[in-house]
Each structure stands twice: as structure tokens, then as C-alpha cells.
Design a protein around this motif. Structure first.
Motif, PDB file in Angstrom:
ATOM      1  N   GLU A  16      50.419  44.159  21.013  1.00 25.90           N
ATOM      2  CA  GLU A  16      50.088  42.973  20.349  1.00 25.90           C
ATOM      3  C   GLU A  16      48.621  42.927  20.133  1.00 25.90           C
ATOM      4  OE1 GLU A  16      52.918  43.684  23.224  1.00 25.90           O
ATOM      5  OE2 GLU A  16      50.948  43.237  24.129  1.00 25.90           O
ATOM      6  N   THR A  17      47.810  43.797  20.569  1.00 31.41           N
ATOM      7  CA  THR A  17      46.393  43.533  20.285  1.00 31.41           C
ATOM      8  C   THR A  17      45.935  44.230  19.094  1.00 31.41           C
ATOM      9  OG1 THR A  17      46.049  45.136  21.951  1.00 31.41           O
ATOM     10  CG2 THR A  17      45.626  43.106  22.642  1.00 31.41           C
ATOM     11  N   GLY A  18      46.780  44.632  18.393  1.00 29.48           N
ATOM     12  CA  GLY A  18      46.264  45.572  16.999  1.00 29.48           C
ATOM     13  C   GLY A  18      46.003  46.991  17.024  1.00 29.48           C
ATOM     14  N   ASN A  19      45.453  47.516  16.089  1.00 30.77           N
ATOM     15  CA  ASN A  19      45.549  48.766  15.687  1.00 30.77           C
ATOM     16  C   ASN A  19      44.186  49.440  16.260  1.00 30.77           C
ATOM     17  OD1 ASN A  19      48.191  48.887  14.319  1.00 30.77           O
ATOM     18  ND2 ASN A  19      47.018  48.168  12.346  1.00 30.77           N
ATOM     19  N   THR A  20      44.227  49.536  17.429  1.00 29.71           N
ATOM     20  CA  THR A  20      43.021  50.291  18.147  1.00 29.71           C
ATOM     21  C   THR A  20      43.411  51.360  19.291  1.00 29.71           C
ATOM     22  OG1 THR A  20      42.618  48.785  19.837  1.00 29.71           O
ATOM     23  CG2 THR A  20      41.306  48.327  17.647  1.00 29.71           C
ATOM     24  N   TYR A  63      44.523  51.825  28.682  1.00 25.97           N
ATOM     25  CA  TYR A  63      44.387  50.369  28.657  1.00 25.97           C
ATOM     26  C   TYR A  63      44.820  49.374  29.653  1.00 25.97           C
ATOM     27  CZ  TYR A  63      42.591  50.029  23.710  1.00 25.97           C
ATOM     28  OH  TYR A  63      41.811  49.944  22.753  1.00 25.97           O
ATOM     29  N   TYR A  64      44.118  48.425  29.876  1.00 22.10           N
ATOM     30  CA  TYR A  64      44.732  47.341  30.774  1.00 22.10           C
ATOM     31  C   TYR A  64      45.955  46.511  30.126  1.00 22.10           C
ATOM     32  CZ  TYR A  64      44.192  43.023  33.591  1.00 22.10           C
ATOM     33  OH  TYR A  64      44.080  41.862  34.423  1.00 22.10           O
ATOM     34  N   PRO A  65      46.992  46.130  30.627  1.00 23.67           N
ATOM     35  CA  PRO A  65      47.867  45.506  29.930  1.00 23.67           C
ATOM     36  C   PRO A  65      47.792  44.375  29.102  1.00 23.67           C
ATOM     37  CG  PRO A  65      48.534  45.735  32.412  1.00 23.67           C
ATOM     38  CD  PRO A  65      47.138  46.182  32.096  1.00 23.67           C
ATOM     39  N   SER A  66      46.620  43.708  29.197  1.00 17.21           N
ATOM     40  CA  SER A  66      46.547  42.641  28.088  1.00 17.21           C
ATOM     41  C   SER A  66      45.738  43.091  26.930  1.00 17.21           C
ATOM     42  CB  SER A  66      45.577  41.574  28.797  1.00 17.21           C
ATOM     43  OG  SER A  66      44.375  41.872  28.827  1.00 17.21           O
ATOM     44  N   GLY A  67      45.313  44.370  26.960  1.00 18.47           N
ATOM     45  CA  GLY A  67      44.484  45.114  25.868  1.00 18.47           C
ATOM     46  C   GLY A  67      43.043  44.627  25.896  1.00 18.47           C
ATOM     47  N   LEU A 106      51.882  46.768  36.124  1.00 17.93           N
ATOM     48  CA  LEU A 106      52.455  45.958  35.333  1.00 17.93           C
ATOM     49  C   LEU A 106      51.746  44.812  34.721  1.00 17.93           C
ATOM     50  CD1 LEU A 106      55.060  46.198  33.528  1.00 17.93           C
ATOM     51  CD2 LEU A 106      56.043  44.218  34.803  1.00 17.93           C
ATOM     52  N   SER A 107      51.177  44.208  36.113  1.00 18.56           N
ATOM     53  CA  SER A 107      50.040  42.915  35.962  1.00 18.56           C
ATOM     54  C   SER A 107      48.615  43.343  35.804  1.00 18.56           C
ATOM     55  CB  SER A 107      50.201  42.037  37.248  1.00 18.56           C
ATOM     56  OG  SER A 107      49.730  42.797  38.381  1.00 18.56           O
ATOM     57  N   GLY A 108      48.470  44.661  35.805  1.00 14.46           N
ATOM     58  CA  GLY A 108      47.173  44.985  35.837  1.00 14.46           C
ATOM     59  C   GLY A 108      46.131  44.781  37.027  1.00 14.46           C
ATOM     60  N   ARG A 109      46.858  44.413  37.983  1.00 13.17           N
ATOM     61  CA  ARG A 109      46.183  44.149  39.262  1.00 13.17           C
ATOM     62  C   ARG A 109      45.865  45.388  40.205  1.00 13.17           C
ATOM     63  NH1 ARG A 109      45.516  40.140  43.469  1.00 13.17           N
ATOM     64  NH2 ARG A 109      43.673  40.995  44.672  1.00 13.17           N
ATOM     65  N   LEU A 110      46.870  46.494  39.941  1.00 10.34           N
ATOM     66  CA  LEU A 110      46.431  47.639  40.808  1.00 10.34           C
ATOM     67  C   LEU A 110      46.233  48.829  39.612  1.00 10.34           C
ATOM     68  CD1 LEU A 110      49.648  47.795  42.937  1.00 10.34           C
ATOM     69  CD2 LEU A 110      47.342  47.027  43.657  1.00 10.34           C
ATOM     70  N   LEU A 111      45.253  49.715  39.826  1.00 14.67           N
ATOM     71  CA  LEU A 111      45.299  50.901  39.134  1.00 14.67           C
ATOM     72  C   LEU A 111      45.603  52.121  40.162  1.00 14.67           C
ATOM     73  CD1 LEU A 111      43.689  52.175  36.616  1.00 14.67           C
ATOM     74  CD2 LEU A 111      41.657  52.433  37.977  1.00 14.67           C
ATOM     75  N   PHE A 112      46.282  53.146  39.635  1.00 14.83           N
ATOM     76  CA  PHE A 112      46.675  54.120  40.535  1.00 14.83           C
ATOM     77  C   PHE A 112      45.955  55.264  39.789  1.00 14.83           C
ATOM     78  CE2 PHE A 112      50.074  52.240  42.547  1.00 14.83           C
ATOM     79  CZ  PHE A 112      50.695  51.416  41.706  1.00 14.83           C
ATOM     80  N   ALA A 113      45.294  55.814  40.599  1.00 15.23           N
ATOM     81  CA  ALA A 113      44.431  57.290  40.243  1.00 15.23           C
ATOM     82  C   ALA A 113      44.711  58.540  41.040  1.00 15.23           C
ATOM     83  CB  ALA A 113      42.822  56.767  40.363  1.00 15.23           C
ATOM     84  N   GLY A 114      44.961  59.541  40.311  1.00 16.58           N
ATOM     85  CA  GLY A 114      45.399  60.671  40.936  1.00 16.58           C
ATOM     86  C   GLY A 114      44.238  61.585  40.835  1.00 16.58           C
ATOM     87  N   TYR A 115      43.751  62.482  42.179  1.00 19.44           N
ATOM     88  CA  TYR A 115      42.721  62.932  42.236  1.00 19.44           C
ATOM     89  C   TYR A 115      42.916  64.498  42.634  1.00 19.44           C
ATOM     90  CZ  TYR A 115      40.186  58.548  42.860  1.00 19.44           C
ATOM     91  OH  TYR A 115      39.911  57.520  42.502  1.00 19.44           O
ATOM     92  N   GLU A 120      39.483  35.493  32.359  1.00 21.16           N
ATOM     93  CA  GLU A 120      40.599  35.931  31.740  1.00 21.16           C
ATOM     94  C   GLU A 120      41.325  37.043  32.247  1.00 21.16           C
ATOM     95  OE1 GLU A 120      40.342  35.613  27.431  1.00 21.16           O
ATOM     96  OE2 GLU A 120      38.934  34.156  27.498  1.00 21.16           O
ATOM     97  N   LEU A 121      40.634  38.064  32.547  1.00 20.64           N
ATOM     98  CA  LEU A 121      41.395  39.207  33.220  1.00 20.64           C
ATOM     99  C   LEU A 121      42.133  38.697  34.406  1.00 20.64           C
ATOM    100  CD1 LEU A 121      38.609  41.998  33.170  1.00 20.64           C
ATOM    101  CD2 LEU A 121      40.668  41.818  31.809  1.00 20.64           C
ATOM    102  N   MET A 122      41.429  37.843  35.416  1.00 20.93           N
ATOM    103  CA  MET A 122      42.155  37.359  36.823  1.00 20.93           C
ATOM    104  C   MET A 122      43.284  36.406  36.082  1.00 20.93           C
ATOM    105  SD  MET A 122      39.007  36.092  39.008  1.00 20.93           S
ATOM    106  CE  MET A 122      39.721  34.698  39.535  1.00 20.93           C
ATOM    107  N   ALA A 123      43.160  35.662  34.967  1.00 15.16           N
ATOM    108  CA  ALA A 123      44.349  34.826  34.857  1.00 15.16           C
ATOM    109  C   ALA A 123      45.602  35.801  34.348  1.00 15.16           C
ATOM    110  CB  ALA A 123      43.809  33.908  33.612  1.00 15.16           C
ATOM    111  N   TYR A 124      45.337  36.763  33.684  1.00 11.73           N
ATOM    112  CA  TYR A 124      46.392  37.428  33.380  1.00 11.73           C
ATOM    113  C   TYR A 124      46.977  38.326  34.701  1.00 11.73           C
ATOM    114  CZ  TYR A 124      49.034  41.158  30.668  1.00 11.73           C
ATOM    115  OH  TYR A 124      50.101  41.773  30.194  1.00 11.73           O
TER     116      TYR A 124
END
Lengths: 388, 70
Positions: A211-215, A251-255, A297-306, B35-39
């Protein structure tokens, strides 16, 4: 002769000075907008309820380090590549192996599932002879010799570190040890665009959500994360706050933001519109490098492997560690959340893959037990009625 | 000589690149963070790793006949 190409008064030294001045200006401009920290804003957010994510499945079958894994868009198949020279397609529900593709080269560094069921593999020879990215169309026919159908698409002058299909499946983006990224047409193998700007090996790339374009964003051994415009090849933004190689960017899910995992034992979070780093995920007890990361999915959690064999789960907004997953017996090389967000797949040098997910809490059991009682009751009533 | 010219070309490219980066439009961190929080909040319910779904709806758990009833 020596002054060819120089404008009036310009020397190498004056250009370097201008460079330094601009870098300071960039820093100032970014700082002007830093009115508050992300975790301060996030104090308003509810604390995460105790996470019950645990590793629940172990997939065994590779004979050596698993270097990469990816999920299929059908949300149940996974593909993994290993130093044993094999690529295996797994059904994550049944743990069955659906395909095993042996390859002529043992350095299969990465693999990715295309949206429309073909597979992309990166193979690098010991002497750098391969340095290629190949695409294999996957079919359900187990007898088909898939290795014979592979087609070379991309070629760099040094090892290829990462690959990703664009949303349409027709183009492939690659990152390389030669310091560049490149966009290729899958059908013809033609180079469509190349991206120059990194000053050392590029280790990872990630495409912005459609959704957020060509980057796309790339990270590398020059400790920089760069954001690129795919069509023009232009480097739009650059972030240099890590203190060692960046192994993975996502990327964060919202871009609007992205995270990076680095050998400096931290993961960092950058907001693209504020144009700065907004969080650092670190702990004194974490001293080993992070090699991979992915968002829920919601971007609330970041899973990182070490490299200390663990997977740390970070609360993206509050900056704290939510939980930690143990189980792997060697470095975690890749973590990926499934397309519908239900599970986390992880690959490791211990030659296994693991699937982890969340378990619902006890209250559900009571309701289910009551439902069972009603069902049993209704069946008994039916039996008696029929008998009479 | 050509080595020097290459360095100059590189230096000039760096200066041009930095000029572009300095001049982009930026947003205040408070607004971006909001906005990040809202998402996150908007999608938290649909995120099975944040808000666990009951086992019966989790496609990964083993399907046993007894559970099918439930």
C-alpha cells in the motif's frame, strides 16, 4: 588537467568540508523534531497481557545449519534452505516434508517464497562463481525434477545476501556483498535498476508493504540502513546509528517505519516520516549479535533472533522485552511471522526449524467443558428417543 | 590524476546526496509516534500473537477427533 571536472574554487578538501557541514545540518534538522521519545508517548498504551507464546513444533530433516526460511502465502507451507545443500518445503500443520530439492551447491544462503508459488534461491559458489539468484517454479508433482527447471535471474559480482520478489512476482530485488542492490526482470533476467550508496556489503533488504508505494530498505556492513525509490534508483533516506553490521531490516506493517537487527546486540526502530531512530531495543544481559527480526501482524511485537540461541520478543512501543523464547541449540538465523500472523517460524544453525504460537488462557476451557456437557446431554436424549 | 577525479566525483555525489536528505519533509516525533501507536491499537485484536485465539480456532494445533466436537 588536474582541475577537470571541478567548479570554481572547488577542491577535494572543500567538498569534504561541505559534506561535514551538511551532515551536521542533517543532524540538527532531525533533532528539531525530537520533541518526545516513543516510549513516553507509549505510556498511555496498555501493558501487554502476559504473553503465552511458546515453541510448540520442531521440524527436523536438514543435515546441517538452516540458513534461511520463508512462509508461503497459503499460510501453512514453509520453505527452508540449509548448508546441507537442500531446500525443503514443509507443511507446517502436519510437519510433513512436501518437496526436497537437492542442489549442486552447498552455499544456499537464502530462499523466498513468491506470491504465486514459485521459489527463489540464492546460490553462491565457494569461489564466487555462482553469485546468482535462481527461480524455480514449484509444482505439486513430487516426481518432477525441480532442480532441472531452475532459471538464473540475477547476477552480482560478489555473493548475493538477500532476495525478495516484488508484489507482482515478475520482478526480483537482490542485495549483494558487492555493496549494491539490484532489481531484475524474472522472465528475461534483465537488470532493470541498480542501487548504489552502501560502502560495504549489503546484508539484507525488505520491500515496503504494497500500500505504501515503491520503496525498499536495505542494511549492511557499513552500519547504514538506506531507503530507496525502486523506480529511480535514488537513495531517499539514510540512517547511521548502529555500531556494527546490520544483519536484517524489516518494515513495520504500516510501512511508516522499519526495524533493524545488528551485530552490536541491539535492534533499532526508525520512523520514516520523523526521519530518525525512535527506539533502541537492548539489555545489558544481551551481548550477542541479533541476526534477524520480524514484526507481528499489528506491529506491537518485534521478534529478534540472536547468536546466543534465543529469540527475544520486544514490545515495540514501550521498548521493553515482552518475553524470550528458548529452544534452539545454536544461532537463530531467521525468524518469520506467518502471513496471517498466527505463528512464528524460526530457523537455526542447530539444523532445525521451530514453530511457535500463542496459547489461549484457561477461561476458554470452562466454556468448552460446558459445551461438551450440553452435547453429551443432547446425544443421550436422542439415543433414548430413537430407542423408544 | 584520474584517481583524484574519481574521489572528487564521489565527494560531489556525497554532497548532492546529503543536500537531498537535509531537505526532505519531516514530521514531529510526537505525531509520528501517535500514528504508530494508533496502528498497533487498531490491529491488536486481529493479531493472534498479541491477542491469543482459542485453540479451537488455531489452525496449527493438532486436530484430534475429541477436539472436533468442541
Amino acid at each position: 588537467m588536474a582541475c577537470q571536472g571541478l567548479q570554481k574554487g572547488e577542491t577535494l578538501e572543500s567538498l569534504k568540508r561541505e559534506s561535514e557541514t551538511l551532515k551536521k545540518k542533517l543532524e540538527e534538522e532531525r533533532n528539531k523534531l525530537n520533541d518526545v521519545e516513543l516510549h513516553q508517548v507509549a505510556e498511555k498504551v496498555e501493558v501487554l497481557s502476559a504473553l503465552s507464546i511458546k515453541t510448540r513444533r520442531v521440524l527436523k530433516g536438514h543435515g546441517n545449519k538452516v540458513l534461511c526460511m520463508d512462509w508461503c502465502k497459503d499460510k501453512r507451507r514453509m520453505v527452508s534452505s540449509s548448508q546441507d545443500g537442500k531446500v525443503i518445503v514443509w507443511d507446517a500443520f502436519t510437519l510433513n516434508k512436501e518437496h526436497g530439492v537437492p542442489l549442486p551447491c552447498t552455499w544456499v544462503l537464502a530462499c523466498a517464497y513468491a506470491p504465486l508459488r514459485s521459489l527463489c534461491l540464492i546460490m553462491n559458489g565457494y569461489l564466487g562463481l555462482d553469485n546468482k539468484c535462481s527461480v524455480i517454479p514449484l509444482s505439486l508433482d513430487k516426481n518432477e525434477n525441480l532442480a532441472a527447471k531452475k532459471k538464473s535471474v540475477a547476477m552480482h559480482t560478489n555473493y548475493v545476501s538477500g532476495c525478495s520478489f516484488t508484489n507482482s512476482d515478475m520482478q526480483l530485488l537482490t542485495s549483494s556483498g558487492d555493496g549494491t542492490c539490484a532489481l531484475w526482470d524474472v522472465e528475461s533476467g534483465q537488470l532493470l535498476q541498480s542501487f548504489h550508496g552502501h560502502t560495504a556489503d549489503v546484508l539484507s533488504l525488505d520491500l515496503a508493504p504494497s500500500e505504501t508505494g515503491n520503496t525498499f530498505v536495505s542494511g549492511g556492513c557499513d552500519m547504514k540502513a538506506n531507503v530507496w525509490d525502486m523506480r529511480s534508483g535514488q537513495n531517499i533516506q539514510s540512517f547511521e546509528s548502529h555500531e556494527s553490521d546490520i544483519n536484517c531490516v524489516k518494515y513495520y506493517p504500516s510501512g511508516d517505519a522499519f526495524a533493524s537487527a545488528s551485530d552490536d546486540a541491539t535492534c533499532r526502530f526508525y520512523d520514516l516520516r520523523a526521519d530518525r531512530e525512535v527506539a533502541v531495543y537492548q539489555k545489558d544481559s544481551i551481548i550477542f549479535g541479533a541476526s534477524t527480526c520480524d514484526f507481528s501482524l499489528s506491529g506491537r511485537l518485534l521478534f529478534a533472533g540472536y547468536n546466543d540461541y534465543t529469540i527475544n520478543v520486544w514490545d515495540v512501543l514501550k521498548g521493553t522485552r515482552a518475553t524470550i523464547l528458548f529452544g534452539h541449540e545454536n544461532r537463530v538465523s531467521r525468524v518469520r511471522v506467518s502471513p496471517d500472523g498466527t505463528a512464528l517460524g524460526s530457523a537455526s544453525w542447530d539444523s532445525t526449524l521451530r514453530v511457535s504460537w500463542s496459547f489461549s488462557t484457561g477461561s476458554n476451557y470452562i466454556f468448552r467443558f460446558i459445551k461438551l456437557l450440553f452435547w453429551v446431554n443432547s446425544r443421550l436424549v436422542l439415543e433414548f428417543t430413537v430407542a423408544f | 590524476m584520474s584517481n583524484n577525479m574519481a574521489k572528487i566525483a564521489d565527494a560531489r555525489k556525497t554532497v548532492e546526496q546529503l543536500k537531498l536528505e537535509v531537505n526532505i519533509e519531516r514530521m514531529m516525533v510526537s505525531k509520528a509516534a501517535a500514528e504508530l501507536m494508533a496502528y498497533c491499537e487498531a490491529h491488536a485484536k486481529e493479531d493472534p500473537l498479541v491477542t491469543p485465539v482459542p485453540s479451537s480456532e488455531n489452525p496449527f494445533r493438532e486436530k484430534k477427533l475429541f477436539c472436533e466436537i468442541l
